[in-house]
Write a protein that holds these residues in place. Structure first.
Motif, PDB file in Angstrom:
ATOM      1  N   ARG A  72     -55.319 -10.659   0.944  1.00 22.50           N
ATOM      2  CA  ARG A  72     -54.239 -10.769   1.580  1.00 22.50           C
ATOM      3  C   ARG A  72     -54.101 -12.103   2.175  1.00 22.50           C
ATOM      4  NH1 ARG A  72     -53.175  -7.486   7.452  1.00 22.50           N
ATOM      5  NH2 ARG A  72     -50.977  -8.064   7.741  1.00 22.50           N
ATOM      6  N   ALA A  73     -55.144 -12.938   2.415  1.00 24.89           N
ATOM      7  CA  ALA A  73     -55.079 -14.397   3.107  1.00 24.89           C
ATOM      8  C   ALA A  73     -54.189 -15.174   1.765  1.00 24.89           C
ATOM      9  CB  ALA A  73     -56.283 -14.897   3.372  1.00 24.89           C
ATOM     10  N   LEU A  74     -54.601 -14.950   0.629  1.00 19.64           N
ATOM     11  CA  LEU A  74     -54.163 -15.609  -0.703  1.00 19.64           C
ATOM     12  C   LEU A  74     -52.724 -15.316  -0.510  1.00 19.64           C
ATOM     13  CD1 LEU A  74     -56.705 -15.553  -3.184  1.00 19.64           C
ATOM     14  CD2 LEU A  74     -55.972 -17.734  -2.126  1.00 19.64           C
ATOM     15  N   PHE A  75     -52.155 -14.041  -0.247  1.00 19.02           N
ATOM     16  CA  PHE A  75     -50.999 -13.739  -0.678  1.00 19.02           C
ATOM     17  C   PHE A  75     -50.107 -14.320   0.615  1.00 19.02           C
ATOM     18  CE2 PHE A  75     -52.675  -9.961  -3.184  1.00 19.02           C
ATOM     19  CZ  PHE A  75     -52.267 -10.485  -4.417  1.00 19.02           C
ATOM     20  N   LEU A  76     -50.564 -14.360   1.614  1.00 17.42           N
ATOM     21  CA  LEU A  76     -49.906 -14.790   2.745  1.00 17.42           C
ATOM     22  C   LEU A  76     -49.474 -16.113   2.602  1.00 17.42           C
ATOM     23  CD1 LEU A  76     -51.959 -13.047   5.807  1.00 17.42           C
ATOM     24  CD2 LEU A  76     -49.486 -12.949   5.181  1.00 17.42           C
ATOM     25  N   ARG A  77     -50.033 -16.945   1.966  1.00 13.47           N
ATOM     26  CA  ARG A  77     -49.724 -18.205   1.376  1.00 13.47           C
ATOM     27  C   ARG A  77     -48.499 -18.216   0.692  1.00 13.47           C
ATOM     28  NH1 ARG A  77     -55.020 -21.210  -1.184  1.00 13.47           N
ATOM     29  NH2 ARG A  77     -56.655 -20.583   0.260  1.00 13.47           N
ATOM     30  N   CYS A  78     -48.429 -17.270  -0.265  1.00 11.53           N
ATOM     31  CA  CYS A  78     -47.156 -17.237  -1.013  1.00 11.53           C
ATOM     32  C   CYS A  78     -45.991 -16.745  -0.035  1.00 11.53           C
ATOM     33  CB  CYS A  78     -47.235 -16.310  -2.183  1.00 11.53           C
ATOM     34  SG  CYS A  78     -45.894 -16.574  -3.491  1.00 11.53           S
ATOM     35  N   THR A  79     -46.208 -15.653   0.716  1.00 12.55           N
ATOM     36  CA  THR A  79     -45.054 -15.340   1.686  1.00 12.55           C
ATOM     37  C   THR A  79     -44.399 -16.392   2.706  1.00 12.55           C
ATOM     38  OG1 THR A  79     -46.296 -13.034   1.911  1.00 12.55           O
ATOM     39  CG2 THR A  79     -44.732 -13.605   3.466  1.00 12.55           C
ATOM     40  N   ALA A  80     -45.426 -17.181   3.022  1.00 17.55           N
ATOM     41  CA  ALA A  80     -44.969 -18.552   3.667  1.00 17.55           C
ATOM     42  C   ALA A  80     -44.105 -19.446   2.912  1.00 17.55           C
ATOM     43  CB  ALA A  80     -46.175 -19.309   4.301  1.00 17.55           C
ATOM     44  N   LEU A  81     -44.391 -19.613   1.672  1.00 16.87           N
ATOM     45  CA  LEU A  81     -43.629 -20.323   0.895  1.00 16.87           C
ATOM     46  C   LEU A  81     -42.063 -19.535   0.715  1.00 16.87           C
ATOM     47  CD1 LEU A  81     -46.294 -21.520  -1.827  1.00 16.87           C
ATOM     48  CD2 LEU A  81     -45.085 -22.895  -0.252  1.00 16.87           C
ATOM     49  N   PHE A  82     -42.311 -18.399   0.448  1.00 21.02           N
ATOM     50  CA  PHE A  82     -40.956 -17.567   0.166  1.00 21.02           C
ATOM     51  C   PHE A  82     -40.221 -17.647   1.564  1.00 21.02           C
ATOM     52  CE2 PHE A  82     -39.281 -13.253   0.693  1.00 21.02           C
ATOM     53  CZ  PHE A  82     -38.550 -12.979  -0.506  1.00 21.02           C
ATOM     54  N   ASP A  83     -40.875 -17.547   2.582  1.00 22.74           N
ATOM     55  CA  ASP A  83     -39.974 -17.588   3.690  1.00 22.74           C
ATOM     56  C   ASP A  83     -39.257 -18.964   3.922  1.00 22.74           C
ATOM     57  OD1 ASP A  83     -40.480 -15.146   4.584  1.00 22.74           O
ATOM     58  OD2 ASP A  83     -42.354 -15.439   5.989  1.00 22.74           O
ATOM     59  N   ALA A  84     -39.810 -20.031   3.591  1.00 23.88           N
ATOM     60  CA  ALA A  84     -39.622 -21.307   3.331  1.00 23.88           C
ATOM     61  C   ALA A  84     -38.412 -21.417   2.477  1.00 23.88           C
ATOM     62  CB  ALA A  84     -40.508 -22.203   3.248  1.00 23.88           C
ATOM     63  N   LEU A  85     -38.650 -20.868   1.445  1.00 21.60           N
ATOM     64  CA  LEU A  85     -37.407 -20.770   0.165  1.00 21.60           C
ATOM     65  C   LEU A  85     -36.247 -20.221   0.644  1.00 21.60           C
ATOM     66  CD1 LEU A  85     -36.967 -21.650  -2.918  1.00 21.60           C
ATOM     67  CD2 LEU A  85     -37.816 -19.315  -3.375  1.00 21.60           C
ATOM     68  N   ARG A  86     -36.382 -18.849   1.409  1.00 25.18           N
ATOM     69  CA  ARG A  86     -35.218 -18.385   1.781  1.00 25.18           C
ATOM     70  C   ARG A  86     -34.328 -19.030   2.991  1.00 25.18           C
ATOM     71  NH1 ARG A  86     -35.356 -12.176   3.371  1.00 25.18           N
ATOM     72  NH2 ARG A  86     -33.077 -12.540   2.849  1.00 25.18           N
ATOM     73  N   GLN A  87     -34.933 -19.904   3.695  1.00 28.29           N
ATOM     74  CA  GLN A  87     -34.553 -20.521   4.409  1.00 28.29           C
ATOM     75  C   GLN A  87     -33.596 -21.814   3.691  1.00 28.29           C
ATOM     76  OE1 GLN A  87     -37.097 -22.196   7.569  1.00 28.29           O
ATOM     77  NE2 GLN A  87     -37.328 -20.366   8.504  1.00 28.29           N
ATOM     78  N   GLN A  88     -34.382 -22.330   2.668  1.00 23.83           N
ATOM     79  CA  GLN A  88     -33.587 -23.348   1.832  1.00 23.83           C
ATOM     80  C   GLN A  88     -32.461 -22.742   0.984  1.00 23.83           C
ATOM     81  OE1 GLN A  88     -36.148 -24.610  -1.449  1.00 23.83           O
ATOM     82  NE2 GLN A  88     -34.793 -26.274  -1.782  1.00 23.83           N
ATOM     83  N   GLN A  89     -32.593 -21.739   0.457  1.00 30.68           N
ATOM     84  CA  GLN A  89     -31.644 -21.314  -0.552  1.00 30.68           C
ATOM     85  C   GLN A  89     -30.733 -19.989  -0.362  1.00 30.68           C
ATOM     86  OE1 GLN A  89     -30.841 -22.583  -3.474  1.00 30.68           O
ATOM     87  NE2 GLN A  89     -32.451 -24.019  -3.307  1.00 30.68           N
ATOM     88  N   GLY A  90     -31.118 -19.394   1.011  1.00 25.14           N
ATOM     89  CA  GLY A  90     -30.423 -18.286   1.426  1.00 25.14           C
ATOM     90  C   GLY A  90     -30.730 -16.728   1.125  1.00 25.14           C
ATOM     91  N   ALA A  91     -29.706 -16.235   1.480  1.00 22.71           N
ATOM     92  CA  ALA A  91     -30.144 -14.573   1.146  1.00 22.71           C
ATOM     93  C   ALA A  91     -30.393 -14.233  -0.055  1.00 22.71           C
ATOM     94  CB  ALA A  91     -29.033 -13.694   1.987  1.00 22.71           C
ATOM     95  N   GLN A  92     -29.810 -15.035  -1.183  1.00 22.51           N
ATOM     96  CA  GLN A  92     -29.917 -14.330  -2.669  1.00 22.51           C
ATOM     97  C   GLN A  92     -31.430 -14.464  -3.028  1.00 22.51           C
ATOM     98  OE1 GLN A  92     -28.190 -17.164  -5.568  1.00 22.51           O
ATOM     99  NE2 GLN A  92     -29.962 -18.469  -5.403  1.00 22.51           N
TER     100      GLN A  92
END
Length: 235
Positions: free
Chosen positions: A178-198
């Protein structure tokens, strides 16, 4: 009931239990059946059991399967995901036959896929593969280089950026996974902020760590062995 049908039922139940345990909506997590090394008939059995999304690691094998099944089952509404590495000499095959690419990690490959996507097809849906743990034997863009790659890919007309995919090194227990996956989740959340709802797709977790991926926020899990059984030995 076929073996594959029973396996799919078991994996769907497993996914539903994980979603319930971790407060997730089961309709928000897609099961991708990884059909690499299995023949078209295995995919037909999975389709008959209601499975519509399939992942292929080996491009030529995947294309052969796609062509055969589109000819024999033209009415089927099936999504094909390329989840393996893509070399420059294979981009045209991917662009012409697959619906999704989850393993994009280089702008050169992205540009070729965009240029070679046929105009009569919808844009190729893409996830960027990110190397969240620095594994030396893993593909994927580094977390530091991810924002620039995402910004460049988002501008390509033949592609639609949908999210991230990761394949971290195997971890020994649930908390480590889970700790490893949460790293990717944090990057995903940042990407959503950068690129939007798509940006709506976070592809992570396989047969051995599905529960940890769901707990960390995956919207797609990739299951091969759990659906199709042990892979045939290579000749």
């Amino acid at each position: 009931m076929t073996t594959i049908e029973g396996n799919l039922q078991a994996q769907r139940q497993r996914l539903a239990q994980a979603c319930q345990q971790f407060g997730r909506d089961v309709t928000a997590v897609t099961l991708l059946a990884v059909s690499k090394t299995f023949g078209a008939q295995a995919v037909v059995e999975a389709m008959a059991a209601g499975q519509q999304a399939f992942g292929e690691n080996y491009i030529q094998e995947g294309v052969d399967k796609i062509v055969a099944l589109r000819a024999s089952h033209p009415e089927a509404t099936v999504q094909w995901h390329c989840i393996g590495p893509i070399q420059s000499n294979k981009t045209r095959l991917v662009a012409e036959h697959f619906d999704w690419v989850q393993s994009l990690d280089r702008i050169k490959i992205a540009q070729r896929l965009s240029e070679q996507r046929p105009g009569h097809l919808a844009p190729l849906q893409v996830c960027l593969q990110v190397n969240v743990d620095g594994g030396a034997n893993k593909s994927g863009v580094t977390p530091e280089a991810l924002p620039a790659l995402a910004a460049a890919v988002a501008q390509l007309p033949g592609l639609r950026l949908r999210g991230l995919m990761c394949i971290p090194e195997p971890a020994p227990d649930f908390d480590s996974q889970r700790a490893l996956f949460l790293r990717c989740t944090a990057l995903f959340d940042a990407l959503r902020q950068q690129q939007g709802a798509q940006v709506d797709t976070l592809s992570m977790g396989m047969s051995d760590d599905l529960e940890a991926a769901v707990a960390a926020g995956a919207t797609m899990v990739r299951v091969g062995r759990g659906v199709f059984g042990a892979r045939p030995a290579k000749a």
